[in-house]
Design an enzyme around this catalytic site. Structure first.
Site, PDB file in Angstrom:
ATOM      1  CG  ASP A 227     -78.238   3.407  32.395  1.00 43.02           C
ATOM      2  OD1 ASP A 227     -77.445   3.401  33.168  1.00 43.02           O
ATOM      3  OD2 ASP A 227     -79.535   3.513  32.806  1.00 43.02           O
TER       4      ASP A 227
ATOM      5  CD  GLN B 190     -81.481   3.759  40.214  1.00 39.96           C
ATOM      6  OE1 GLN B 190     -80.883   4.778  39.457  1.00 39.96           O
ATOM      7  NE2 GLN B 190     -80.576   2.877  40.393  1.00 39.96           N
TER       8      GLN B 190
ATOM      9  CE  LYS C  56     -77.563   6.527  39.008  1.00 41.32           C
ATOM     10  NZ  LYS C  56     -78.438   5.726  39.175  1.00 41.32           N
TER      11      LYS C  56
HETATM   12  N1  GUN Z   1     -79.930   0.000  38.888  1.00 44.60           N
HETATM   13  C1  GUN Z   1     -78.721  -0.410  39.410  1.00 44.60           C
HETATM   14  N2  GUN Z   1     -77.618  -0.136  38.724  1.00 44.60           N
HETATM   15  C2  GUN Z   1     -78.299   0.671  37.436  1.00 44.60           C
HETATM   16  C3  GUN Z   1     -77.842   0.933  36.491  1.00 44.60           C
HETATM   17  O1  GUN Z   1     -76.523   1.083  36.007  1.00 44.60           O
HETATM   18  N3  GUN Z   1     -78.720   1.891  35.628  1.00 44.60           N
HETATM   19  C4  GUN Z   1     -79.974   1.758  35.958  1.00 44.60           C
HETATM   20  N4  GUN Z   1     -80.630   2.634  35.237  1.00 44.60           N
HETATM   21  N5  GUN Z   1     -80.466   1.523  37.055  1.00 44.60           N
HETATM   22  C5  GUN Z   1     -79.581   0.824  38.114  1.00 44.60           C
END
Ligand code: GUN
Length: 286
Positions: free
Chosen positions: A120, A97, A53
């Site tokens: 998200d 996360q 990211k």
């Molecule tokens: N962990 C695995 N996939 C995701 C996601 O799409 N968003 C978040 N915040 N954590 C994750």
């Protein structure tokens, strides 16, 4: 045109246009999209995602704010940080996360993110807005699937769409997006009777069930579009999807591979949400 829809190619194209849009936003309004990512603990897979990211932010010219918190972080400390980020004008998107360590209450953490910065799209307000087709952000995986379907020029209206999997993150919003584009949508799950027959009737089959090579060739209609959201390991520890790719591919009109399919789209869609959030928070409408 190839029948294989490459997430790498689609993602690169979307990133190119996001980069241009970001440059224009910085130049015209002095706004740098800013994404805050919070990682609690030392989960190795999560560390890789968070790093990716960060790299995506660098590539597109976003500000990245990274918070690596100890495994022992309390609920109160985490909520305090989110509260600060909710008010920080340089931060347009906040992502916590997942998974969080067991002692933290995931729901109340996610719901404490202000909906405007919820890139998200996990907050109930954003989930509800998807239901009524009036949304600002979409969850990254279903948004990535829609981007791939559109890129390949696949018509959704009037098609039989079958979504296998009913998770809040993928299956349910995926079904809503296909419905909104006038697909005739069926959601299947572990209790569905005649799953094979239902899948074999689909014009567009989206599979997000988390079982390696679950969808076999006899479950796919000749000429169907097959979108594989799964990321699993097979018996040889090799990455594979929820679809038995080798045997399904000859029947499909379009198919997404694993790896290199839906996976590469998700962070790109996160960036798209963050850019859009930055514009909205500054009163700019697309
Ligand atoms: N962990 C695995 N996939 C995701 C996601 O799409 N968003 C978040 N915040 N954590 C994750």
């Amino acid at each position: 045109m190839s029948k294989i829809i490459s997430g790498k190619i689609v993602s690169a194209e979307v990133r190119e246009s996001l980069k241009k849009e970001t440059e224009a936003l910085i130049e015209s309004a002095g706004i740098h999209p800013g994404l805050a990512v919070i990682l609690v603990g030392n989960d190795p897979a999560s560390q890789v995602y968070v790093r990716n990211k960060q790299l995506a932010c660098e590539e597109l010219g976003f500000h990245a704010f990274e918070y690596k918190l100890s495994e022992n972080t309390t609920q109160e400390q985490l909520l305090d940080l989110i509260n600060i980020l909710n008010k920080d004008k340089k931060v347009h998107g906040i992502l916590v996360q997942l998974p969080l360590p067991d002692h933290l209450d995931e729901k109340s953490v996610l719901y404490s993110i202000t909906p405007e910065k919820d890139v998200d799209a996990f907050h109930p307000l954003n989930v509800g807005k998807i239901m009524i087709g009036n949304y600002d952000v979409l969850p990254c995986t279903p948004a990535g699937v829609m981007e791939m379907i559109d890129w390949a020029g696949i018509e959704i209206s009037g098609k039989k769409c079958v979504v296998v999997g009913r998770s809040n993150i993928v299956g349910k919003p995926m079904a809503m997006l296909l419905l909104q584009r006038s697909g005739t949508v069926t959601i299947c799950h572990s209790k569905t009777k005649n799953l094979k027959e239902v899948c074999a009737d689909a014009d567009i089959l989206v599979v997000a069930i988390g079982k390696p090579k679950f969808v076999t060739a006899d479950m796919v209609k000749e000429g169907a579009v097959v979108i594989d959201v799964g990321i699993n390991r097979d018996e040889n520890n090799k990455l594979c999807g929820d679809v038995d790719y080798e045997n399904v591919e000859p029947k499909a009109s379009f198919i997404t591979p694993v790896p290199g399919g839906v996976g590469p789209m998700t962070i790109t869609m996160l960036m798209k949400n963050t850019l859009h959030a930055a514009k909205l928070q500054n009163g700019i409408k697309d």
